[in-house]
Design an enzyme around this catalytic site. Structure first.
Site, PDB file in Angstrom:
ATOM      1  N   ALA A 189       0.756  -1.234   0.043  1.00  0.00           N
ATOM      2  CA  ALA A 189       0.047   0.014  -0.045  1.00  0.00           C
ATOM      3  C   ALA A 189       0.776   1.055   0.016  1.00  0.00           C
ATOM      4  CB  ALA A 189      -0.982   0.033   1.173  1.00  0.00           C
ATOM      5  N   ARG A 202      -7.588   6.560  -2.904  1.00  0.00           N
ATOM      6  CA  ARG A 202      -7.087   7.787  -2.228  1.00  0.00           C
ATOM      7  C   ARG A 202      -7.295   8.981  -2.629  1.00  0.00           C
ATOM      8  NH1 ARG A 202      -1.077   8.524  -2.867  1.00  0.00           N
ATOM      9  NH2 ARG A 202      -0.234   9.554  -1.116  1.00  0.00           N
TER      10      ARG A 202
HETATM   11  S1  CFN Z   1       1.192   6.808   3.539  1.00  0.00           S
HETATM   12 FE1  CFN Z   1       1.456   9.178   3.810  1.00  0.00          FE
HETATM   13  S2  CFN Z   1       2.292  10.138   1.973  1.00  0.00           S
HETATM   14  S3  CFN Z   1       2.355   9.839   5.362  1.00  0.00           S
HETATM   15 FE2  CFN Z   1       0.542  11.097   5.086  1.00  0.00          FE
HETATM   16  S4  CFN Z   1       1.089  12.791   3.798  1.00  0.00           S
HETATM   17 FE3  CFN Z   1      -1.890   9.958   5.131  1.00  0.00          FE
HETATM   18  S5  CFN Z   1      -1.785   7.768   5.655  1.00  0.00           S
HETATM   19 MO1  CFN Z   1      -3.421   8.264   3.892  1.00  0.00          MO
HETATM   20  S6  CFN Z   1      -2.118   7.775   2.162  1.00  0.00           S
HETATM   21 FE4  CFN Z   1      -1.754   9.765   2.549  1.00  0.00          FE
HETATM   22 FE5  CFN Z   1       0.462  11.113   2.394  1.00  0.00          FE
HETATM   23 FE6  CFN Z   1       2.601  11.318   3.834  1.00  0.00          FE
HETATM   24 FE7  CFN Z   1      -0.757   7.849   3.925  1.00  0.00          FE
HETATM   25  S7  CFN Z   1      -1.280  11.430   1.199  1.00  0.00           S
HETATM   26  S8  CFN Z   1      -3.321  10.468   3.806  1.00  0.00           S
HETATM   27  S9  CFN Z   1      -0.863  11.180   6.572  1.00  0.00           S
HETATM   28  N1  CFN Z   1      -0.362   9.853   3.736  1.00  0.00           N
HETATM   29  C1  HCA Z   2      -3.109   3.512   2.907  1.00  0.00           C
HETATM   30  C2  HCA Z   2      -4.024   4.656   2.062  1.00  0.00           C
HETATM   31  C3  HCA Z   2      -4.739   5.581   2.919  1.00  0.00           C
HETATM   32  C4  HCA Z   2      -5.928   4.862   3.667  1.00  0.00           C
HETATM   33  C5  HCA Z   2      -6.849   5.627   4.157  1.00  0.00           C
HETATM   34  C6  HCA Z   2      -7.937   5.627   5.174  1.00  0.00           C
HETATM   35  C7  HCA Z   2      -5.213   6.757   1.925  1.00  0.00           C
HETATM   36  O1  HCA Z   2      -3.032   3.653   3.947  1.00  0.00           O
HETATM   37  O2  HCA Z   2      -3.047   2.446   2.005  1.00  0.00           O
HETATM   38  O3  HCA Z   2      -7.754   4.385   6.071  1.00  0.00           O
HETATM   39  O4  HCA Z   2      -8.727   6.093   5.218  1.00  0.00           O
HETATM   40  O5  HCA Z   2      -5.017   7.852   2.458  1.00  0.00           O
HETATM   41  O6  HCA Z   2      -5.971   6.603   1.132  1.00  0.00           O
HETATM   42  O7  HCA Z   2      -4.020   5.843   3.905  1.00  0.00           O
END
Ligand code: CFN
Ligand code: HCA
Length: 527
Positions: A62, A93
């Site tokens: 993921a 996403r």
């Molecule tokens: S893996 Fe990252 S890449 S860490 Fe952040 S800002 Fe979330 S968990 Mo969902 S997928 Fe998303 Fe980014 Fe960086 Fe993930 S765009 S919302 S807080 N995110």
């Molecule tokens: C991921 C993607 C995710 C999941 C979002 C959520 C995203 O972790 O693989 O749990 O609601 O931003 O789409 O973080």
């Protein structure tokens, strides 16, 4: 300073009370109350979740395919594995991409080798090679990626050799990522694998030359164009006269990524997912990085001023100040009346690896204070700041090739004035990130890799006016009569970054918190 109806220390105890003693001791290390009088507060993070605990983490696949690799839009992404993993990273996403002149855009496709029993028994390499050929024949993409799901690593399919052979055969870049889901302790391992693959195969490779690009050039690292965030950010950067070369990876293209080494500065938005790229680009090409955040009116203005300081150019600085003045005034005119209805409300934020921090600034713009926050999978440096930690190879680097490379003096000259860059580094202005802890208010709670039970305890005891989190807990939270704003995919909204994004966010949060429906909600367990 956070004020609660109850003692937050009791809440902490209550959160871990139902666990077996050993688990309770382990979890307690992930829970910290902010005390500014303690220098260098620490928190446990980036360790394996105790089996049986329900949390919101995802896997390395993921993090690699879904997060860092997927947003490149003119590239065909082939998932090697059974159909499920591909399906569950298909558009959820909400990362957006706009077609460039060549019209190539594969964002809406879900491409997989759909492995079957026979592929597991006899090997899936033949099928993968065929999929790459078919993908090329049908779409003629600018590049192809192959991402591995768990069974690929278990049966030992050699996807790297397929990528190498197909690169030669097709004459386009085919990059394979061994991001099997079981690697590491969360999606964080996948970010690292993706960074290494792109750095090794794309940055400074392909058709890219080393010819200097004139002007105030930057890359956006760790911005993924969720709900169109990049469009608002780039609108403002362009207005200031700042030229974005490449983005990793929101709205990103293959061609731009190969030229990323020509930018004079890397703007690191999400440190967690892309710090490896920033450090490798510094090491190999001498491109320094600075931590920015475009979430929140004040935060965006502050980040623009950072860019001004780096380029140290009078005309640019003046232009940036003009843009800030104009944009802040326009946003503030719309936000001010909304703030009156939100002032004094409280939020708790539990999101991935950077938004639980970044969104605190935007909530603060609305007069809402964050009383508890935490990441799902961030590392200690995202909480504590890099400067308090010795640089060491972390658990996520297992199975990942070491890609640190020596600085090439020939290429170093392409970056901004080296003496000025050195001075800024010494000041700690460049290549440094302070983390979440130092910016949290006194007595606020930080909880790493929060479990569903712990979150429910927080809601019952702290009674927040809103929770920012994701789909796995959204509806549980709303059954408590508390609105939840998804800070991952923004529900159906966005952009929320930048100045106009902040206005969108203010309207959205106002509609949620001040919706009278919540008072009518009675949780099933209250009967
Ligand atoms: S893996 Fe990252 S890449 S860490 Fe952040 S800002 Fe979330 S968990 Mo969902 S997928 Fe998303 Fe980014 Fe960086 Fe993930 S765009 S919302 S807080 N995110
Ligand atoms: C991921 C993607 C995710 C999941 C979002 C959520 C995203 O972790 O693989 O749990 O609601 O931003 O789409 O973080």
């Amino acid at each position: 300073k956070a004020t609660y109806e109850v003692d937050p220390k009791d809440v902490t105890k209550e959160m871990v009370s139902p666990y077996p003693a050993k688990v309770a001791r382990k979890r307690a290390k992930h829970i910290v109350m902010r005390d500014p009088s303690i220098e260098g507060q620490e928190i446990q993070a980036n360790v394996r979740t105790v089996p049986g605990i329900l949390n919101t983490r995802h896997c390395a696949f993921a993090g690699c395919k879904g997060v860092v690799v997927g947003p490149f839009g003119d590239v065909l992404h082939i998932v090697h594995g059974p159909v499920g993993c591909s399906y569950y990273t298909w558009m959820t996403r909400r990362n957006q991409y706009r077609s460039r002149e060549d019209g190539k855009n594969y964002m809406s496709y879900c491409v997989t080798t759909d492995m079957q029993d026979s592929d597991i028994v006899f090997g899936g390499v033949k099928k993968l090679r065929q999929a790459v050929q078919e993908g090329y024949d049908i779409f003629k993409p600018n590049a192809i990626t192959i991402t591995a799901t768990c069974p690929v690593g278990l049966i030992g399919d050699d996807i790297q050799t397929v990528a190498k052979e197909m690169t030669e055969e097709l004459g386009i870049s085919v990059v394979a990522f061994n991001c099997e889901g079981y690697k590491g302790v969360s999606q964080s391992a996948g970010h690292h694998i993706a960074n290494n693959g792109f750095f090794k195969n794309w940055v400074g490779e392909g058709e890219a030359t080393d010819e200097e690009i004139e002007g105030f050039t930057v890359n956006l690292l760790g911005e993924y164009n969720i709900g169109g965030d990049s469009y608002e950010i780039e609108r403002v950067l362009e207005k200031c006269g700042i030229n974005v070369i490449a983005t990793f990876s929101g709205d990103g293209t293959y061609d731009a990524a190969t030229k990323a080494h020509l930018a004079k500065l890397n703007l690191v938005m999400c440190h967690r997912s892309i710090n490896y790229m920033a450090e490798m680009m510094e090491t190999k090409f001498g491109v320094p990085w600075t931590k920015v955040s475009f979430i929140g009116v004040q935060a965006f203005a502050k980040s623009l001023r950072k860019v001004a300081r780096f380029f140290n150019d009078e005309a640019l600085t003046q232009r940036i100040e003009e843009v800030i003045a104009e944009e802040v005034a326009a946003a503030e005119a719309e936000i001010a009346p909304i703030r009156e209805r939100l002032q004094g409300k409280s939020a708790i934020l539990f999101v991935g690896g950077s938004r639980a921090h970044h969104y605190q600034d935007l909530f603060a713009d609305l007069g809402i204070k964050t009383i508890a926050a935490g990441y799902e999978f961030a590392h200690r440096d995202d909480y504590e700041g890099r400067q308090v930690l010795p640089l060491k190879v972390d658990a996520d680097s297992r199975n990942v090739e070491e890609l640190r490379v020596e600085k090439d003096p020939e290429r170093y000259k392409l970056t901004a004035d080296p003496a000025w860059v050195e001075q800024l580094k010494e000041e700690g202005f460049l290549n440094r990130y302070e983390g979440m802890i130092s910016e949290m208010g006194e007595d606020t709670l930080m909880i790493d890799d929060i479990s569903h039970h712990e979150l429910e305890t927080l809601i019952k005891r702290l009674k927040p006016d809103i929770v920012g989190s994701g789909i796995k807990d959204k509806y549980v939270i709303e059954k408590f009569g508390v609105p939840c704003k998804q800070l991952h995919n923004y529900d159906y909204g966005g952009p929320f970054a930048g100045f106009q994004g902040a206005v969108n966010f203010a309207k959205d949060i106002d509609m949620r918190i001040n919706n009278p429906t919540w008072k009518l909600v009675k949780a099933p367990w209250q009967n």
